[in-house]
Every structure is written in structure tokens, then in C-alpha cells.
Design an enzyme around this catalytic site. Sequence first.
Site, PDB file in Angstrom:
ATOM      1  N   ASP A 186      65.591  37.223  35.939  1.00  0.00           N
ATOM      2  CA  ASP A 186      64.421  37.594  36.740  1.00  0.00           C
ATOM      3  C   ASP A 186      63.432  38.465  35.973  1.00  0.00           C
ATOM      4  O   ASP A 186      62.736  39.305  36.551  1.00  0.00           O
ATOM      5  CB  ASP A 186      64.852  38.303  38.037  1.00  0.00           C
ATOM      6  CG  ASP A 186      65.796  37.445  38.854  1.00  0.00           C
ATOM      7  OD1 ASP A 186      65.653  36.210  38.812  1.00  0.00           O
ATOM      8  OD2 ASP A 186      66.677  38.011  39.514  1.00  0.00           O
ATOM      9  N   LYS A 234      60.433  34.985  33.523  1.00  0.00           N
ATOM     10  CA  LYS A 234      60.416  33.840  32.613  1.00  0.00           C
ATOM     11  C   LYS A 234      59.476  32.750  33.117  1.00  0.00           C
ATOM     12  O   LYS A 234      58.712  32.173  32.351  1.00  0.00           O
ATOM     13  CB  LYS A 234      61.833  33.271  32.445  1.00  0.00           C
ATOM     14  CG  LYS A 234      62.804  34.259  31.798  1.00  0.00           C
ATOM     15  CD  LYS A 234      64.205  33.706  31.720  1.00  0.00           C
ATOM     16  CE  LYS A 234      64.881  33.540  33.065  1.00  0.00           C
ATOM     17  NZ  LYS A 234      65.163  34.794  33.784  1.00  0.00           N
ATOM     18  N   GLY A 272      65.759  31.007  39.646  1.00  0.00           N
ATOM     19  CA  GLY A 272      64.599  30.985  40.535  1.00  0.00           C
ATOM     20  C   GLY A 272      63.440  31.512  39.706  1.00  0.00           C
ATOM     21  O   GLY A 272      63.379  32.701  39.430  1.00  0.00           O
ATOM     22  N   HIS A 273      62.598  30.614  39.246  1.00  0.00           N
ATOM     23  CA  HIS A 273      61.510  30.996  38.342  1.00  0.00           C
ATOM     24  C   HIS A 273      60.181  30.914  39.103  1.00  0.00           C
ATOM     25  O   HIS A 273      59.768  29.842  39.522  1.00  0.00           O
ATOM     26  CB  HIS A 273      61.487  30.079  37.112  1.00  0.00           C
ATOM     27  CG  HIS A 273      62.707  30.252  36.239  1.00  0.00           C
ATOM     28  ND1 HIS A 273      62.889  29.553  35.073  1.00  0.00           N
ATOM     29  CD2 HIS A 273      63.783  31.077  36.362  1.00  0.00           C
ATOM     30  CE1 HIS A 273      64.042  29.941  34.512  1.00  0.00           C
ATOM     31  NE2 HIS A 273      64.596  30.844  35.282  1.00  0.00           N
ATOM     32  N   GLN A 327      68.459  32.618  33.602  1.00  0.00           N
ATOM     33  CA  GLN A 327      69.295  33.832  33.632  1.00  0.00           C
ATOM     34  C   GLN A 327      68.870  34.767  32.490  1.00  0.00           C
ATOM     35  O   GLN A 327      67.711  34.743  32.117  1.00  0.00           O
ATOM     36  CB  GLN A 327      70.789  33.488  33.559  1.00  0.00           C
ATOM     37  CG  GLN A 327      71.352  32.809  34.798  1.00  0.00           C
ATOM     38  CD  GLN A 327      71.028  31.333  34.888  1.00  0.00           C
ATOM     39  OE1 GLN A 327      71.325  30.583  33.994  1.00  0.00           O
ATOM     40  NE2 GLN A 327      70.435  30.890  35.981  1.00  0.00           N
TER      41      GLN A 327
END
Length: 431
Positions: free
Chosen positions: A13, A16, A40-41, A225
Amino acid sequence: MPSLCVFGAQWGDEGKGKIIDRLSRNADLVVRYQGGANAGHTVIVGGEKYVLHLVPSGVLRPGTLNVIGNGVAVDPLTLLEEIDALTDRGVSVTPENFLLSSSAHVIFDFHRRLDALAERWRGDGRIGTTGRGIGPAYADKAARLGLRIGDLVSERRLRGRLTACVGEKNAQLERIHGEAPIDLEAAVARYRALGDRIAPFIGDAGAAIRDAYAAGRSVLFEGAQGAMLDLDHGTYPFVTSSNTGVAGVGVGTGFPPQKIERVIGIAKAYCTRVGEGPFPSELTGPLEQRLRDEGNEYGATTGRPRRCGWFDAVQVRHAVAVNGADGLVVTNLDVLDGFDEIEVVTSYRHTDFAGGSTETYPTGFAAWNELEVQSEARAGWKAPLTACRTWEELPAAAQGYVQWLEALVGVPIVMLSVGPERDQVIPRGLE
Ligand code: GDP
Ligand code: IMO
Ligand code: MG
């Protein structure tokens, strides 16, 4: 940048998605190489927010080919839902701009069930996984029980492979967990149908990347990650089940690792972690809540409140060292706008360390709950940075903070991010 790997340098988080979207304006291919929908980007363009879980963060740039490499664990249903949601919002995802490796491993419904059951069995030692079936799917890959995306397109292949896998899972589900077994026929029917829907996207991703690179096109590898969640180099066992850094690229794509020309880590100007496990610079009380509020630190995948703490230079140096990072992008600098004082962790203290303290990340250390951190504080800049677009526009105290991090980490800080929108960046050597 013909080939560039961008990875998370903390516990995930780090921003990215935002940075990959920005950099993808100069990339022909954007490639995910590990992880799955645990990622979750977030990408925000013109106030529109997109949270990408499997589809690479280059998808919002027309003309980019977005590739899921063989190292990603793909839940076909989640992937199709994501593609449908993007399409509904006018973002085209077609075989023209999206390619899925036939060798990527499949996450089945039962992997999610087993993920939840494993967490229950871990009890107080639970990892706090995202529940996306990641660990069980990668375990099956290593145990050579897994199915790959290419297995979904032929009923014979699917049934053959799934029979062995389901047999083993049912023994586990029924005899160990006392749970209902998987219905093989229902699973074959369900995943064959999904296979038909994803079939147009499936191909030889490794060859596509190598050929594009050989033809002079630029390839951007998108890590998911972060370094401290790396299966081998992170805070094991509180990690994810893949290699999150540059080492994941070679195995996770079939692109020769020695051809990766540039490696850039991403770190927040402070630090967060979701899930359980060691977090040396973690804060508690009102200060932690303030960072969470200012940074809106709630998980993009699970909505969980993120644990928050100061930038940890010992930890980021480890991420840089393990990945041979050439530089660092520092995000969320604006989140610190209102703080009177900003701290950075500079060393760890414990009687196990020679002289009682270390500035080098203690690989193999286990007594995290006894660790103390040494931090240093600096006065904040107390001014909004969100409109700054050049280094010169930054207040001197903010410049000083960045230069301080640069000196502590030992590599150049090549880009700053001062807000979640695509254009809220300050390039410093990375465009
Ligand atoms: P990722 O998983 O590394 O892509 O990061 P996430 O998307 O899970 O979390 C990063 C969060 O920070 C998202 O909500 C982004 O919109 C937001 N974000 C990214 N860069 C910045 C920044 O420079 N400033 C602020 N305030 N938010 C940012
Ligand atoms: P992005 O790509 C933050 C964490 C989980 C848990 C551990 C293992 O958005 O940075 P898993 O479901 O992978 O077995 O969970 O890893 N985790 C993440 N934390 N960002 C992520 O992805 C994460 N993906 C997994 O919270 O602690
Ligand atoms: Mg995220």
C-alpha cells in the site's frame, strides 16, 4: 526505461498503483509478476477512483499492453468481475490491451475456504490474510497439485487435473476440518464456463514480453505487496506467499532477470501495515489515529484500518539492499503537512545486537515484541504540498525531510508524490 521494475519497499500500500499509472505513460507494457487479488492498487484520474486487484495499473492508458505473468495467482471470477467493472466505466479491457499467461496458477473457491480455515487454525498466530486464497493456491503450485489458467480451456485437462487436486482437498476438508467436500462436477462445470470467458485473453505472456523488449519496446514490471511481505525476505511467517521484489520478475514472467535495467522501490513518507506481524515503527493512540485520518489509511482490498507508524529507515534500507534498488519514490508526503514534528526510526535496540543496537535490519531476529526503536525527530513544514509540482516549490523543511530520508536510505529519491491524483508528482530523475 526499456525495462523497469517498481516494487513496494514497505508492507504494501505504498502507492504503487498511483506511481505505476503515472509511469505507464512511458511504458508499452505493464506487467504484474506475482501476488493476486490480495493487491489493491488505487489509481485516481480526474477525480475518478479505480481500485485494481489483478488487472495491471497501466490499463487506464490507451495503447498500453497489460500483462499478467505466470507468477500471479489468478481467481478467474475476480478477474472477470474486475474486467466487467472497468468496462462498465468505459475502460476498455480487450485482447488488444490485456494478456493473461496460460501458466498463471488458478485460485479456486476452495482456496478461499482453505485460507479462512488455515487462519482459524493459526488462532493467535493468525496472519490476518486478505482471505483471497493466496496461500493455499501458492501451496498447491509448490506441491504440484495446482491448475494453471491454460487448464481451464479444455474439459479433459480441467477434469484430469482437478480430480487429483479436489481428491486431496476433500480429504483435508472432510477429515481435518470436518467441512463439506467440494463437488467435483460442479467445479468442472463452473470453471470450464469461466475458462471460456477468459480464453480470448490467454497467451504466452513470457514470449510476448521478451519479443516486445527485443523490438525496443519499454516494459514496466508492477510489484504487488511489499518487501516486508516477501515470502523469503519479509517478516516470516507474517508475509504473503510470493516474492514481491525484483527477484519475482524473472520467475514470475519468463523475462530474463539480468535484462531488468532499473529497479525502483516505493515507500510512503511514513509507514503502514495491514494484518498481523512485526511493525517496529508502529505508533499507538492519537498519533497513530492522526496518521490514519490524514492518510485515509484503510485497506483498498479489505477495508481494514491500516496500522500506522513513522518511516523506518532500517526497514527501507533492507528493502533497498535485497532488491538492489537504484532509487526510491516517496509517496504521501502531503499526509505529513500538518505535523509539528516528524520522526524517523534510525536504529533498533535489543540486547541480542552487538553493542545493544543495530542500523542494519536483523534478518532471522525473532524477539520482535522485545525490540525498541531509536528515532530522530525534525520540525515539520506545516504547509500544504498538494499543489507543488517542482522541487523548488517545496518548503525548505520538506526538502530537508526528503534529503534526510535520502541520506538514511542511501539511494536517490527519484520522485515524490504529494497527492493521490495522477499529476500530483514531483519528478527528480524518474519521469
Ligand atoms: P498500492 O497498493 O501500493 O497501490 O497502494 P494503495 O492504493 O493500496 O494505497 C495507497 C493509497 O494512498 C491510495 O488510497 C492512494 O489513492 C493514496 N495515495 C497514493 N499516493 C498518494 C499521495 O502522494 N498522497 C496521498 N494523500 N495519497 C496518496
Ligand atoms: P498491495 O499490492 C498490504 C498482507 C495481508 C496479510 C499478509 C498475507 O495493495 O500493496 P495474503 O492474503 O497475501 O495471504 O495475506 O499480507 N497483504 C497486503 N497488505 N497490501 C497488499 O497488497 C497486501 N497483500 C497482502 O494483510 O497481512
Ligand atoms: Mg494496496
